[in-house]
Design a protein around this motif. Structure first.
Motif, PDB file in Angstrom:
ATOM      1  N   ASP A   2       0.841  -1.420   0.032  1.00 15.60           N
ATOM      2  CA  ASP A   2      -0.040   0.068   0.018  1.00 15.60           C
ATOM      3  C   ASP A   2       0.740   1.239  -0.060  1.00 15.60           C
ATOM      4  O   ASP A   2       0.542   2.226  -0.702  1.00 15.60           O
ATOM      5  CB  ASP A   2      -0.927   0.014   1.070  1.00 15.60           C
ATOM      6  CG  ASP A   2      -2.079  -0.975   1.180  1.00 15.60           C
ATOM      7  OD1 ASP A   2      -2.329  -1.511   0.027  1.00 15.60           O
ATOM      8  OD2 ASP A   2      -2.876  -1.143   2.076  1.00 15.60           O
ATOM      9  N   GLU A   3       2.029   1.268   0.943  1.00 17.74           N
ATOM     10  CA  GLU A   3       2.752   2.297   0.998  1.00 17.74           C
ATOM     11  C   GLU A   3       3.490   2.700  -0.438  1.00 17.74           C
ATOM     12  O   GLU A   3       3.730   3.726  -0.787  1.00 17.74           O
ATOM     13  CB  GLU A   3       3.685   2.326   2.188  1.00 17.74           C
ATOM     14  CG  GLU A   3       3.182   1.923   3.518  1.00 17.74           C
ATOM     15  CD  GLU A   3       2.299   3.044   3.812  1.00 17.74           C
ATOM     16  OE1 GLU A   3       2.944   4.355   3.836  1.00 17.74           O
ATOM     17  OE2 GLU A   3       0.882   2.932   4.083  1.00 17.74           O
ATOM     18  N   ILE A   4       3.825   1.553  -1.006  1.00 14.76           N
ATOM     19  CA  ILE A   4       4.844   1.566  -2.157  1.00 14.76           C
ATOM     20  C   ILE A   4       3.623   2.137  -3.376  1.00 14.76           C
ATOM     21  O   ILE A   4       4.259   3.376  -4.087  1.00 14.76           O
ATOM     22  CB  ILE A   4       5.495   0.314  -2.681  1.00 14.76           C
ATOM     23  CG1 ILE A   4       6.466  -0.149  -1.594  1.00 14.76           C
ATOM     24  CG2 ILE A   4       6.033   0.399  -4.004  1.00 14.76           C
ATOM     25  CD1 ILE A   4       6.910  -1.661  -1.762  1.00 14.76           C
ATOM     26  N   LEU A   5       2.669   1.772  -3.433  1.00 11.91           N
ATOM     27  CA  LEU A   5       1.747   2.212  -4.375  1.00 11.91           C
ATOM     28  C   LEU A   5       1.261   3.502  -4.209  1.00 11.91           C
ATOM     29  O   LEU A   5       1.087   4.444  -5.280  1.00 11.91           O
ATOM     30  CB  LEU A   5       0.605   1.301  -4.750  1.00 11.91           C
ATOM     31  CG  LEU A   5       0.817  -0.104  -5.121  1.00 11.91           C
ATOM     32  CD1 LEU A   5      -0.352  -0.886  -4.995  1.00 11.91           C
ATOM     33  CD2 LEU A   5       1.272  -0.017  -6.540  1.00 11.91           C
ATOM     34  N   HIS A   6       1.316   4.034  -3.098  1.00  9.01           N
ATOM     35  CA  HIS A   6       0.920   5.404  -2.942  1.00  9.01           C
ATOM     36  C   HIS A   6       2.008   6.316  -3.366  1.00  9.01           C
ATOM     37  O   HIS A   6       1.837   7.554  -3.846  1.00  9.01           O
ATOM     38  CB  HIS A   6       0.763   5.436  -1.333  1.00  9.01           C
ATOM     39  CG  HIS A   6       0.251   6.980  -0.798  1.00  9.01           C
ATOM     40  ND1 HIS A   6       1.060   7.614  -0.173  1.00  9.01           N
ATOM     41  CD2 HIS A   6      -0.775   7.650  -0.969  1.00  9.01           C
ATOM     42  CE1 HIS A   6       0.533   8.890   0.053  1.00  9.01           C
ATOM     43  NE2 HIS A   6      -0.556   9.086  -0.638  1.00  9.01           N
ATOM     44  N   ALA A   7       3.245   5.888  -2.824  1.00  8.21           N
ATOM     45  CA  ALA A   7       4.474   6.934  -3.182  1.00  8.21           C
ATOM     46  C   ALA A   7       4.679   6.722  -4.601  1.00  8.21           C
ATOM     47  O   ALA A   7       5.198   7.981  -5.039  1.00  8.21           O
ATOM     48  CB  ALA A   7       5.881   6.109  -2.617  1.00  8.21           C
ATOM     49  N   ALA A   8       4.319   5.762  -5.478  1.00 12.04           N
ATOM     50  CA  ALA A   8       4.515   5.604  -6.868  1.00 12.04           C
ATOM     51  C   ALA A   8       3.344   6.263  -7.701  1.00 12.04           C
ATOM     52  O   ALA A   8       3.368   6.773  -8.731  1.00 12.04           O
ATOM     53  CB  ALA A   8       4.568   4.233  -7.409  1.00 12.04           C
ATOM     54  N   LYS A   9       2.498   6.688  -6.863  1.00 15.14           N
ATOM     55  CA  LYS A   9       0.858   7.190  -7.370  1.00 15.14           C
ATOM     56  C   LYS A   9       0.515   6.435  -8.226  1.00 15.14           C
ATOM     57  O   LYS A   9      -0.077   6.904  -9.526  1.00 15.14           O
ATOM     58  CB  LYS A   9       1.114   8.670  -8.120  1.00 15.14           C
ATOM     59  CG  LYS A   9       1.839   9.838  -7.006  1.00 15.14           C
ATOM     60  CD  LYS A   9       2.071  11.194  -7.736  1.00 15.14           C
ATOM     61  CE  LYS A   9       2.754  11.924  -6.596  1.00 15.14           C
ATOM     62  NZ  LYS A   9       1.845  12.245  -5.549  1.00 15.14           N
ATOM     63  N   LEU A  10       0.326   5.219  -8.032  1.00 14.71           N
ATOM     64  CA  LEU A  10      -0.390   4.316  -8.979  1.00 14.71           C
ATOM     65  C   LEU A  10      -1.453   3.606  -8.124  1.00 14.71           C
ATOM     66  O   LEU A  10      -1.507   3.265  -6.972  1.00 14.71           O
ATOM     67  CB  LEU A  10       0.805   2.855  -9.306  1.00 14.71           C
ATOM     68  CG  LEU A  10       1.848   3.202  -9.832  1.00 14.71           C
ATOM     69  CD1 LEU A  10       2.803   1.940 -10.100  1.00 14.71           C
ATOM     70  CD2 LEU A  10       1.573   3.711 -11.243  1.00 14.71           C
ATOM     71  N   SER A  11      -2.629   3.400  -9.189  1.00 15.50           N
ATOM     72  CA  SER A  11      -3.768   2.602  -8.618  1.00 15.50           C
ATOM     73  C   SER A  11      -3.474   0.901  -8.457  1.00 15.50           C
ATOM     74  O   SER A  11      -2.881   0.527  -9.067  1.00 15.50           O
ATOM     75  CB  SER A  11      -4.836   2.574  -9.807  1.00 15.50           C
ATOM     76  OG  SER A  11      -5.638   1.765  -9.495  1.00 15.50           O
ATOM     77  N   PRO A  12      -3.768   0.501  -7.183  1.00 17.37           N
ATOM     78  CA  PRO A  12      -3.735  -0.884  -6.927  1.00 17.37           C
ATOM     79  C   PRO A  12      -4.439  -1.746  -8.016  1.00 17.37           C
ATOM     80  O   PRO A  12      -3.892  -2.960  -8.067  1.00 17.37           O
ATOM     81  CB  PRO A  12      -4.258  -1.013  -5.619  1.00 17.37           C
ATOM     82  CG  PRO A  12      -5.136   0.009  -5.217  1.00 17.37           C
ATOM     83  CD  PRO A  12      -4.608   1.335  -6.079  1.00 17.37           C
ATOM     84  N   PHE A  13      -5.161  -1.284  -8.797  1.00 19.42           N
ATOM     85  CA  PHE A  13      -5.866  -2.159  -9.808  1.00 19.42           C
ATOM     86  C   PHE A  13      -5.144  -2.008 -11.094  1.00 19.42           C
ATOM     87  O   PHE A  13      -5.554  -2.657 -12.132  1.00 19.42           O
ATOM     88  CB  PHE A  13      -7.372  -1.515 -10.012  1.00 19.42           C
ATOM     89  CG  PHE A  13      -8.251  -1.840  -8.978  1.00 19.42           C
ATOM     90  CD1 PHE A  13      -7.832  -2.905  -7.958  1.00 19.42           C
ATOM     91  CD2 PHE A  13      -9.480  -1.937  -9.293  1.00 19.42           C
ATOM     92  CE1 PHE A  13      -8.645  -3.226  -6.517  1.00 19.42           C
ATOM     93  CE2 PHE A  13     -10.699  -2.367  -8.183  1.00 19.42           C
ATOM     94  CZ  PHE A  13     -10.148  -2.904  -6.933  1.00 19.42           C
ATOM     95  N   LYS A  14      -4.163  -1.399 -11.227  1.00 21.86           N
ATOM     96  CA  LYS A  14      -3.169  -1.217 -12.540  1.00 21.86           C
ATOM     97  C   LYS A  14      -2.950  -2.747 -12.761  1.00 21.86           C
ATOM     98  O   LYS A  14      -2.364  -3.581 -11.810  1.00 21.86           O
ATOM     99  CB  LYS A  14      -2.272  -0.670 -12.381  1.00 21.86           C
ATOM    100  CG  LYS A  14      -2.419   0.880 -12.457  1.00 21.86           C
ATOM    101  CD  LYS A  14      -2.323   1.544 -14.121  1.00 21.86           C
ATOM    102  CE  LYS A  14      -2.426   2.871 -14.106  1.00 21.86           C
ATOM    103  NZ  LYS A  14      -2.095   3.663 -15.429  1.00 21.86           N
ATOM    104  N   ILE A  15      -2.709  -2.973 -14.114  1.00 20.77           N
ATOM    105  CA  ILE A  15      -2.257  -4.384 -14.460  1.00 20.77           C
ATOM    106  C   ILE A  15      -0.725  -4.419 -14.643  1.00 20.77           C
ATOM    107  O   ILE A  15      -0.146  -3.657 -15.378  1.00 20.77           O
ATOM    108  CB  ILE A  15      -2.792  -4.941 -15.826  1.00 20.77           C
ATOM    109  CG1 ILE A  15      -4.277  -4.771 -15.928  1.00 20.77           C
ATOM    110  CG2 ILE A  15      -2.222  -6.091 -16.189  1.00 20.77           C
ATOM    111  CD1 ILE A  15      -5.046  -6.076 -14.627  1.00 20.77           C
ATOM    112  N   ALA A  16      -0.373  -5.297 -13.717  1.00 16.40           N
ATOM    113  CA  ALA A  16       1.386  -5.400 -13.284  1.00 16.40           C
ATOM    114  C   ALA A  16       2.116  -5.473 -14.723  1.00 16.40           C
ATOM    115  O   ALA A  16       2.995  -4.718 -14.754  1.00 16.40           O
ATOM    116  CB  ALA A  16       1.501  -6.531 -12.519  1.00 16.40           C
TER     117      ALA A  16
END
Length: 284
Positions: A178-192
């Motif tokens: 959660d912290e990493i995706l927030h720092a990267a400004k990425l949605s958790p639903f993005k396809i990897a």
């Protein structure tokens, strides 16, 4: 759940306090936690501790060539004590699973709270004999943007789930993803597997930043204070309904059967709340 920074801190603590001492005896209070039988636990008795390290979220105590490997799962923990009780523990009582006595009277307990048991303890000649270690992907702290791109190539799942898949990247769990995706400004639903080069650069930088900062804050802490230290450094995880420390928007949550994760709509999803069917049903 203990993740890479906490396990690294526990390994550091063991290097500082256990290396150079001899294992006097090992008490097993929960036989279900023991996953191997050859070598037996008795093979560690009278042998010196020569190192301590980490493989992803696995803790590895090197006992002169044999390895006591621990996976703490969701609710396991290591509790250090400068003076352990000498009397053997009563099996099946409380959270204690395994107690390791050192020759100076100190040692540690491996404990697990709750009824859902996942703590796993192994004695092996080579850490690669532990199935979970043999399946690990590259360590989170070893990845640059190119390495991350290679790790995520062909991954069709959401980036939130992929980051926590230890076969893809080792060490990242629910909280720090959660912290990493927030720092990267990425949605958790993005396809990897479909992240752009710019998104991969941002994600790789966020992984190193978040994990390295957490390690720096954790290493040197007493085992008893590590959980509180982890919570104090979180900006979005477990902060549902609180303001985002970056933009002030309200932290939102996705709820699953046995866990939840959090994100900031403004920072990560263009101001949109992600579809959470479970929460939507509860709010109707």
């Amino acid at each position: 759940m203990p993740e890479l920074p906490e396990v690294e801190a526990l390994a550091h603590h063991l290097r500082e306090h256990a290396v150079g001492k001899f294992i006097e005896r090992i008490d097993v209070a929960a036989i279900s936690a023991i996953k191997t039988f050859d070598p037996p636990f008795t093979a560690l008795q009278g042998v010196s501790v020569t190192g301590a390290g980490r493989h992803g979220k696995f803790l590895d105590l090197d006992v002169d060539g044999l390895h006591l490997v621990v996976h703490l799962a969701r609710a396991g923990w290591l509790r250090w004590n400068d003076e352990l009780p000498k009397a053997p523990p009563r099996p099946g009582r409380g959270p204690l699973a395994v107690r390791v006595h050192l020759d100076d009277g100190s040692g540690f307990d491996l404990t697990e709270a709750g009824t859902k048991k996942g703590l796993a303890v192994y004695v092996v000649r080579d850490p690669q004999e532990v199935p979970g270690i043999a399946r690990l992907g590259p360590d989170a702290l070893s990845l640059d943007a190119a390495g991350l791109k290679a790790a995520l190539a062909g991954q069709a799942g959401r980036i939130k789930n992929t980051l926590t898949d230890q076969r893809v990247i080792a060490g990242i769990g629910n909280a720090y993803s959660d912290e990493i995706l927030h720092a990267a400004k990425l949605s958790p639903f993005k396809i990897a597997g479909k992240l752009t080069d710019d998104e991969l650069e941002a994600l790789a930088a966020a992984i190193i930043e978040i994990e390295s900062d957490a390690v720096a804050r954790s290493v040197g802490q007493q085992a008893a204070t590590l959980k509180a230290e982890k919570r104090s450094g979180l900006r979005v995880h477990a902060r549902t309904g609180l303001p985002c420390p970056v933009c002030g928007d309200t932290i939102a949550e996705i709820s699953l059967a046995d866990k939840s994760y959090q994100y900031c709509p403004t920072c990560q999803t263009g101001g949109k709340k992600l579809n959470d069917r479970r929460m939507d049903r509860l709010l109707k």
